[in-house]
Design a protein around this motif. Structure first.
Motif, PDB file in Angstrom:
ATOM      1  N   GLY A  45       0.803  -1.278  -0.105  1.00 30.50           N
ATOM      2  CA  GLY A  45       0.083  -0.016  -0.137  1.00 30.50           C
ATOM      3  C   GLY A  45       0.921   1.337  -0.027  1.00 30.50           C
ATOM      4  N   VAL A  46       2.018   1.214  -0.436  1.00 28.58           N
ATOM      5  CA  VAL A  46       2.889   2.383  -0.325  1.00 28.58           C
ATOM      6  C   VAL A  46       3.280   2.743  -1.707  1.00 28.58           C
ATOM      7  CG1 VAL A  46       5.274   3.172   0.257  1.00 28.58           C
ATOM      8  CG2 VAL A  46       4.211   1.757   1.733  1.00 28.58           C
ATOM      9  N   ASP A  47       3.208   4.168  -1.856  1.00 24.48           N
ATOM     10  CA  ASP A  47       3.745   4.949  -2.927  1.00 24.48           C
ATOM     11  C   ASP A  47       5.154   4.912  -3.160  1.00 24.48           C
ATOM     12  OD1 ASP A  47       3.985   6.558  -5.126  1.00 24.48           O
ATOM     13  OD2 ASP A  47       2.789   8.156  -4.739  1.00 24.48           O
ATOM     14  N   LEU A  48       5.646   3.950  -3.854  1.00 24.62           N
ATOM     15  CA  LEU A  48       7.196   3.890  -3.984  1.00 24.62           C
ATOM     16  C   LEU A  48       7.898   5.424  -4.433  1.00 24.62           C
ATOM     17  CD1 LEU A  48       7.427   0.487  -5.971  1.00 24.62           C
ATOM     18  CD2 LEU A  48       7.425   0.976  -3.407  1.00 24.62           C
ATOM     19  N   ASN A  49       7.162   6.127  -5.160  1.00 27.61           N
ATOM     20  CA  ASN A  49       7.767   7.476  -5.535  1.00 27.61           C
ATOM     21  C   ASN A  49       7.442   8.286  -4.365  1.00 27.61           C
ATOM     22  OD1 ASN A  49       9.378   8.797  -7.431  1.00 27.61           O
ATOM     23  ND2 ASN A  49       7.458   9.963  -8.285  1.00 27.61           N
ATOM     24  N   ARG A  50       7.384   8.051  -3.486  1.00 27.96           N
ATOM     25  CA  ARG A  50       7.196   9.143  -2.077  1.00 27.96           C
ATOM     26  C   ARG A  50       8.107   8.194  -0.948  1.00 27.96           C
ATOM     27  NH1 ARG A  50       5.619  11.318  -5.496  1.00 27.96           N
ATOM     28  NH2 ARG A  50       3.482  12.531  -5.889  1.00 27.96           N
TER      29      ARG A  50
END
Length: 414
Positions: free
Chosen positions: A253-258
């Protein structure tokens, strides 16, 4: 008793005595022989009654699920072997598609010198079987030609992270290199599908692998003055891409680009997520930077490969973004430069502003529809021309060694 009653009584069945049965079993035999035969028949009947159910309904499962297999015996060909843990593809729990690999029996194993090419071909086929059903605008032959292989790193769900290195031979002409000898190739890292729902980002990276390999095979064209060591990671977020409905975030559930360690991440990333995105679950930065195996892998590549340029492919804003030193490209094909802003934890912020490595962020116009073939080639041509005229003439940046006076611009794409 009348004559009729006497005739009916003679025809009526009567209970057979043991002596009568013995006579019918073996007429004309002695009583002892007839008794022995009768006992044998009874034994056969009783044995059959006990044996047949035991074969139809065994009390416990047979070894390996195959009845009659003795301990230590070789597994029979054609039998379906099952284990409690399941197959490797089942353990990955990747939705929608499953990669398969053929298994060669030990008795038919090829000689050692031929084993390596076969393994590489199988690995490329497995990568394409896994990814290709989700990639628009890429044929099976084009996918296989990329020769993808597993990097050794895995996603959160255990899916392999595939990559491909393309090293182009040759040296840059003196006019392009500024009369400076080129000691080693320019190192360029290309990353696609950091967001799993941006399918065209992965497709473009795969198409460009073929173009980079074609340059090396045919000799460097005029637009490619310097040899380049390309490293392609076409799908950084395979779990998001292969989900039943592709997702921007990874399996955690993580935005890799953040999720990259930009300065002040602990303070800025949570505030930005809560205040600016209103806790949009598609843009959650995670509990801490580099909390995800995918972002850790890319972070390691920045340190180990030390790229002098990073190209990060996204969709669907239809613009270019840029971070770091040097003048940015004005255009790649139809795409024009348009700064998207600075985001805590983005790759552009981390690579371009923090580490001083130029980061070109490509935002394709569509996430599901690939650009036309002419546009794919135009973007590649413009990128190669900008690399020759700006990176080589303006000096090289190396990951981990921030360039003094690096331009603070952009933000690493959405």
């Amino acid at each position: 008793m009348t004559a009729v009653q006497a005739a009916d009584k003679a025809r009526a069945p009567t209970a057979a005595s043991p002596v009568d049965v013995q006579r019918e079993v073996a007429p004309g035999a002695s009583p002892a022989l007839r008794g022995a035969l009768l006992g044998l028949v009874a034994a056969v009947v009783v044995g059959g009654v006990l044996w047949v159910p035991a074969q139809l309904w065994p009390a416990s499962p047979a070894r390996h699920g195959v009845h009659g297999l003795q301990p230590g015996a070789p597994y029979p060909s054609g039998a379906a072997k099952t284990t409690a843990a399941g197959t490797a593809a089942q353990r990955l729990a990747v939705p929608a598609v499953v990669a398969t690999r053929s298994v060669t029996p030990a008795s038919a194993a090829p000689a050692a010198p031929a084993a390596a090419p076969l393994r590489a071909a199988d690995e490329a086929a497995a990568a394409c079987a896994l990814l290709l059903p989700r990639l628009p605008g890429v044929s099976r032959s084009e996918c296989l030609a990329t020769q993808l292989h597993a990097s050794g790193a895995q996603s959160r769900q255990g899916t392999p992270l595939y990559w491909r290195d393309v090293l182009q031979p040759g040296a840059a002409p003196a006019s392009i290199a500024g009369n400076r000898p080129v000691a080693e190739p320019l190192r360029v890292l290309v990353v696609g599908a950091m967001h799993g729902d941006e399918l065209t980002a992965a497709s473009l990276a795969l198409r460009w692998i073929g173009m980079a390999a074609a340059e090396g095979a045919a000799g460097l064209p005029a637009t490619a003055g310097a040899p380049v060591h390309w490293r392609f990671i076409p799908v950084l977020n395979p779990d998001g891409l292969l989900a039943p409905k592709p997702t921007r975030v990874n399996a955690g559930g993580v935005d890799l680009n953040r999720n990259f360690p930009t300065p002040g991440w602990a303070q800025d990333a949570p505030v930005y997520w809560e205040k600016r995105t209103r806790k949009d679950p598609r843009r959650w930065p995670g509990h801490e930077p580099l909390s995800e195996p995918e972002s850790k892998f890319l972070h390691q590549q920045m340190a180990q490969f030390q790229p002098q340029l990073v190209v990060s492919i996204h969709a669907p804003y239809g613009v270019l973004d840029f971070d770091g030193p040097h003048d940015p490209p004005a255009r790649l094909g139809r795409l024009r430069m348009d700064k998207l802003g600075v985001f805590p934890g983005s790759l552009g912020h981390y690579g371009g502003l923090h580490r001083g490595v130029p980061v070109v962020t490509i935002e394709l116009e569509h996430a599901l529809i690939m650009p036309a073939e002419a546009e794919v080639r135009a973007m590649w041509r413009d990128l190669r021309q900008w690399m020759n005229t700006r990176l080589l003439e303006g000096g090289d940046a190396v990951a981990g060694l921030p360039t003094p006076g690096a331009q603070r611009r952009g933000g690493g794409g959405e």
